[in-house]
Design a protein around this motif. Structure first.
Motif, short mmCIF file in Angstrom:
data_model
loop_
_atom_site.label_atom_id
_atom_site.label_comp_id
_atom_site.label_asym_id
_atom_site.label_seq_id
_atom_site.Cartn_x
_atom_site.Cartn_y
_atom_site.Cartn_z
N ASP A 33 0.83 -1.20 0.00
CA ASP A 33 0.00 0.00 0.00
C ASP A 33 0.87 1.26 0.00
O ASP A 33 0.57 2.24 -0.69
N GLU A 34 1.94 1.24 0.78
CA GLU A 34 2.83 2.39 0.83
C GLU A 34 3.57 2.56 -0.51
O GLU A 34 3.70 3.66 -1.03
N ASP A 35 4.05 1.45 -1.06
CA ASP A 35 4.75 1.51 -2.35
C ASP A 35 3.85 2.09 -3.44
O ASP A 35 4.32 2.78 -4.35
N ALA A 36 2.55 1.80 -3.35
CA ALA A 36 1.62 2.22 -4.39
C ALA A 36 1.49 3.75 -4.48
O ALA A 36 0.99 4.27 -5.48
N THR A 37 1.96 4.45 -3.47
CA THR A 37 1.87 5.92 -3.49
C THR A 37 3.03 6.57 -4.24
O THR A 37 2.98 7.77 -4.55
N VAL A 38 4.06 5.79 -4.53
CA VAL A 38 5.31 6.39 -5.04
C VAL A 38 5.18 6.87 -6.48
O VAL A 38 5.63 7.97 -6.82
N ALA A 39 4.59 6.07 -7.34
CA ALA A 39 4.55 6.42 -8.76
C ALA A 39 3.87 7.76 -9.00
O ALA A 39 4.32 8.56 -9.85
N GLY A 136 23.85 14.02 -8.08
CA GLY A 136 23.92 13.68 -6.66
C GLY A 136 22.60 13.14 -6.17
O GLY A 136 21.55 13.73 -6.41
N ILE A 137 22.65 11.99 -5.49
CA ILE A 137 21.44 11.30 -5.06
C ILE A 137 21.47 11.14 -3.54
O ILE A 137 22.42 10.57 -2.99
N ALA A 138 20.45 11.63 -2.87
CA ALA A 138 20.36 11.52 -1.42
C ALA A 138 18.90 11.58 -1.02
O ALA A 138 18.23 12.58 -1.28
N ALA A 139 18.39 10.52 -0.40
CA ALA A 139 16.98 10.51 -0.01
C ALA A 139 16.65 11.71 0.88
O ALA A 139 15.63 12.38 0.70
N ILE A 163 18.90 14.61 -6.89
CA ILE A 163 17.72 13.76 -6.71
C ILE A 163 17.52 13.56 -5.21
O ILE A 163 18.43 13.08 -4.52
N ALA A 164 16.35 13.92 -4.70
CA ALA A 164 16.06 13.78 -3.28
C ALA A 164 14.60 13.39 -3.08
O ALA A 164 13.78 13.52 -4.00
N CYS A 165 14.28 12.94 -1.87
CA CYS A 165 12.93 12.47 -1.59
C CYS A 165 12.25 13.31 -0.51
O CYS A 165 11.39 12.82 0.24
N ALA A 199 11.41 5.27 -5.16
CA ALA A 199 11.31 6.50 -5.96
C ALA A 199 12.62 6.79 -6.68
O ALA A 199 12.63 7.16 -7.86
N GLN A 200 13.74 6.62 -5.98
CA GLN A 200 15.04 6.86 -6.62
C GLN A 200 15.25 5.92 -7.79
O GLN A 200 15.74 6.33 -8.85
N LYS A 201 14.89 4.65 -7.62
CA LYS A 201 15.04 3.69 -8.71
C LYS A 201 14.15 4.08 -9.89
O LYS A 201 14.58 4.02 -11.05
#
Length: 325
Positions: A33-39, A136-139, A163-165, A199-201
């Motif tokens: 359910d949590e993963d489903a919010t990412v897209a 540069g990638i950092a959550a 790229i950040a989250c 999300a990063q992937k």
């Protein structure tokens, strides 16, 4: 530096507060359910991802490199993206590469303190030039090693993408383009290998795939620059050639064998009924763009006359009728 406790990726998630009381199936359902919010969150960032692709495309065509920088999960995802482009799209490994805090050993096991090593982060991009792109990638958007690498890359004249989250990440101050996807509280508090990692992937997949498409490494939706280095990939090369040209497996394999297993070269050679060297010349005249090589402009670019071979058979109108795994 941004206080970690203020980041949405560190917040408590009320939707999973009882996850330790659930049975296995229900744990998995909550995670899903949590993963489903990412897209949907990644979709909101498409304008910035597009800007990043166009910036990288410009530098790549000028001979530049794309170098990804990350620590921990972010660095491992960066390394995975870079590695996968080699067989999938024939991307030169020296032009699309990843560097991870703590060095290559950090891919297999965590190296404590590596992400905080500002001095090392500042040294890692020392070979970058104004033709290159640093990503540069950092959550959290605040990793010291990544920010130091981006700052040094800028001093070297490289273009910089972050790229950040989280919203308004600290690394944005060091970037020309910032892709910020707010993934929110994790199912397990602070475990950014979950939604943030997903999300990063997705962002890296979208960025690198769109870049490869723009570079002509795809015809229709066929990956015609695949490196056929094993039997599975050679079988895929045969299938791709058949899909694009309509010939049978035997004919496709025979032409591929003389074309050093280059799918796009085989497609052009079959389309025009010509030899491999002529097919390669047509591709070179249009920077390797298969679709353009099949059009009259390629003939004009070669300075050819009316004696240029005409197609022996029409190219498949839709070269992508089937999906390729």
């Amino acid at each position: 530096m941004t206080d970690l406790a203020t980041l949405t990726t560190e917040a408590l998630n009320p939707r999973t507060a009882d996850i330790d009381r659930l049975d296995t199936a229900d744990i998995l359902l909550r995670l899903n359910d949590e993963d489903a919010t990412v897209a949907a969150q990644v979709r909101l960032a498409i304008p910035e991802i597009a800007r990043a692709v166009d910036l990288a495309l410009e530098r790549w065509r000028a001979g530049g490199r794309i170098i990804l920088f990350g620590a921990g999960t972010s660095g491992r995802l960066a390394a995975l993206d870079a590695a996968e482009l080699i067989p999938t799209f024939g991307a030169p490994p020296d032009r699309y590469a990843a560097r991870i805090a703590g060095g290559e050993n950090a891919f297999r096991r965590p190296i404590e303190g590596a992400e905080d090593d500002v001095a090392d982060g500042a040294n890692v991009p020392d070979d970058l030039t104004p033709s290159d792109v640093a990503i540069g990638i950092a959550a959290s958007g605040r990793t010291p090693w990544v920010i130091a690498a981006l700052r040094r890359a800028g001093e070297r004249g490289a273009a910089r993408i972050g790229i950040a989250c989280v919203a308004q990440p600290a690394l944005a101050a060091e970037c020309d383009v910032t892709i910020a996807v707010e993934t929110g509280a994790e199912a397990i508090s602070g475990s950014t290998r979950l939604k943030a990692g997903t999300a990063q992937k997705m962002i890296l997949n979208a960025f690198s795939t769109a870049l490869m498409v723009r570079l002509g490494k795809v015809y229709g939706n066929l990956m015609v620059d695949v490196l056929a280095t094993n039997e599975k990939l050679r079988a895929r090369a045969v299938r791709l050639t058949c899909l694009a040209t309509g010939v049978d497996d035997e004919r496709a394999r025979a032409v591929l064998a003389t074309a050093d297993w280059s799918v796009k070269t085989a497609i052009v050679a079959i389309h025009f009924g010509t030899d491999i060297e002529t097919a390669r010349a047509r591709l070179e005249a249009v920077d390797g763009m298969t679709r353009l090589a099949l059009e009259p402009q390629a003939t004009e670019a070669l300075g050819a006359q009316a004696s240029v071979p005409r197609p022996s058979a029409p190219i498949a109108e839709n070269p992508c009728q089937d999906n390729v795994d």
